[in-house]
Write an enzyme that holds these catalytic residues in place. Structure first.
Site, mmCIF file in Angstrom:
data_model
loop_
_atom_site.group_PDB
_atom_site.id
_atom_site.type_symbol
_atom_site.label_atom_id
_atom_site.label_comp_id
_atom_site.label_asym_id
_atom_site.label_seq_id
_atom_site.Cartn_x
_atom_site.Cartn_y
_atom_site.Cartn_z
ATOM 1 N N LYS A 44 -8.234 -29.922 10.206
ATOM 2 C CA LYS A 44 -7.782 -31.539 10.077
ATOM 3 C C LYS A 44 -8.669 -32.222 9.265
ATOM 4 C CE LYS A 44 -12.018 -32.344 12.212
ATOM 5 N NZ LYS A 44 -13.062 -32.908 11.894
ATOM 6 N N GLY A 64 -12.705 -28.529 11.135
ATOM 7 C CA GLY A 64 -12.166 -28.076 12.555
ATOM 8 C C GLY A 64 -11.609 -26.850 12.720
ATOM 9 N N ASP A 72 -12.794 -31.268 19.140
ATOM 10 C CA ASP A 72 -11.839 -31.109 18.330
ATOM 11 C C ASP A 72 -10.780 -30.094 18.756
ATOM 12 O OD1 ASP A 72 -13.067 -32.970 16.600
ATOM 13 O OD2 ASP A 72 -13.751 -31.482 15.339
#
Length: 308
Positions: free
Chosen positions: A15, A107, A143
């Site tokens: 991400k 992430g 996350d």
């Protein structure tokens, strides 16, 4: 329980934080966040196969030398948490093929954990369902729930309270990778130090943590030109103080034609927003010409999914 396969393959995306507002530090050491995540086309592949115990191997297209192979690894913790929750007495061998930079602010470890949850749920036939998998994901890290869902989402709290954001069309990004990672706790600590100093270069903590409407409007319109001036990361000043080369990369990216850019999450990956695939490839080529490692990706893409 459903029929159990012998092995499963799950792919989960990395991400970028299109927007990251960071509140003051709480007594528990965490900060409140207002963020917008976008899942992009850089992936972690997790292969889960039946085993007596819990074992893990890691390889990939990125440097994996710093990735732990024990319970410090989020994917291993995810598998054990799911087994414990569902009352499964089987084990699993996880093979992770990493495509997301390690300690790059994208992430990757969270994507591994999300993929491990989906993979073990399929391997063991536990059929926990999306709601229970989300609850387990939130226990593993802020996350991880987003890596499970993918797409574009607004994150509040520690980033784990998710609301899907409407994002039309496709956004093209050039990612500039770094050989050397950055420690997330150290970057947050540096931000706290900057804010404690009079006249700090870091933004003052926002009075209210809300994602600006300009960000949400631009995503809804699918308009990269509108989104570019709204890109923000409160951690950027802290990351750039430790790594001045990141500031130089941002400047070069804009000079080479990117609409805007920012440090992704706690860094050190730089995300440069471009107008189209062709525009992104042109910016990528110029950055490659300076000896940097640059990738063209797009978003939003789906979260952790079974392959095949």
């Amino acid at each position: 329980m459903g029929q159990r396969p012998d092995a499963v393959h799950v792919r989960a995306p990395g991400k970028i934080n299109v927007y990251l507002g960071v509140g003051p530090r709480h007594d528990d050491g965490y900060h409140s966040l207002a963020t917008v995540f976008q899942a992009v086309s850089l992936y972690e592949d997790v292969y889960a196969s039946a085993a007596a115990g819990f074992t893990l191997e890691v390889d990939g297209e990125v440097d994996v030398s710093g990735v732990p192979l024990d319970d410090r690894n989020l994917a291993m913790r995810a598998a054990k948490l799911l087994a414990q929750t569902a009352g499964v007495d089987a084990g699993v061998h996880l093979r992770i093929r990493k495509g997301v930079p390690v300690a790059g602010g994208m992430g990757g470890g969270s994507a591994d954990a999300a993929a491990a949850l989906v993979a073990c749920d399929a391997l063991w036939g536990t059929e926990l369902g999306a709601h229970r998998l989300h609850a387990l994901a939130a226990r593993l890290g802020a996350d991880v729930p987003f890596a499970l869902h993918g797409g574009t989402a607004v994150g509040a709290g520690r980033g784990d309270e998710l609301t899907p954001a409407l994002a039309r069309g496709r956004f093209d990004w050039v990612l500039v990778l770094s050989e050397q990672g950055l420690s997330t706790p150290e970057v947050y600590g540096r931000l706290d130090q900057l804010r404690a100093q009079e006249g700090a270069v870091a933004d003052d903590p926002p009075m209210s943590l809300d994602v600006p409407l300009a960000v949400l409007h631009a995503l809804r319109a699918g308009d990269a030109r509108e989104l570019a001036p709204a890109l923000l990361n409160d951690l950027e000043a802290a990351a750039v103080i430790d790594r001045p080369d990141l500031g130089a990369t941002l400047i070069d990216g804009i000079r080479f034609g990117a609409l805007g850019g920012l440090v992704s999450g706690s860094g050190p990956t730089i995300a440069l927003l471009c107008e189209s695939p062709e525009h992104a490839r042109a910016v990528q080529d110029q950055l490659l010409g300076t000896g940097r490692r640059a990738l063209h990706v797009h978003g939003p893409v789906p979260g952790a999914r079974l392959v095949g």
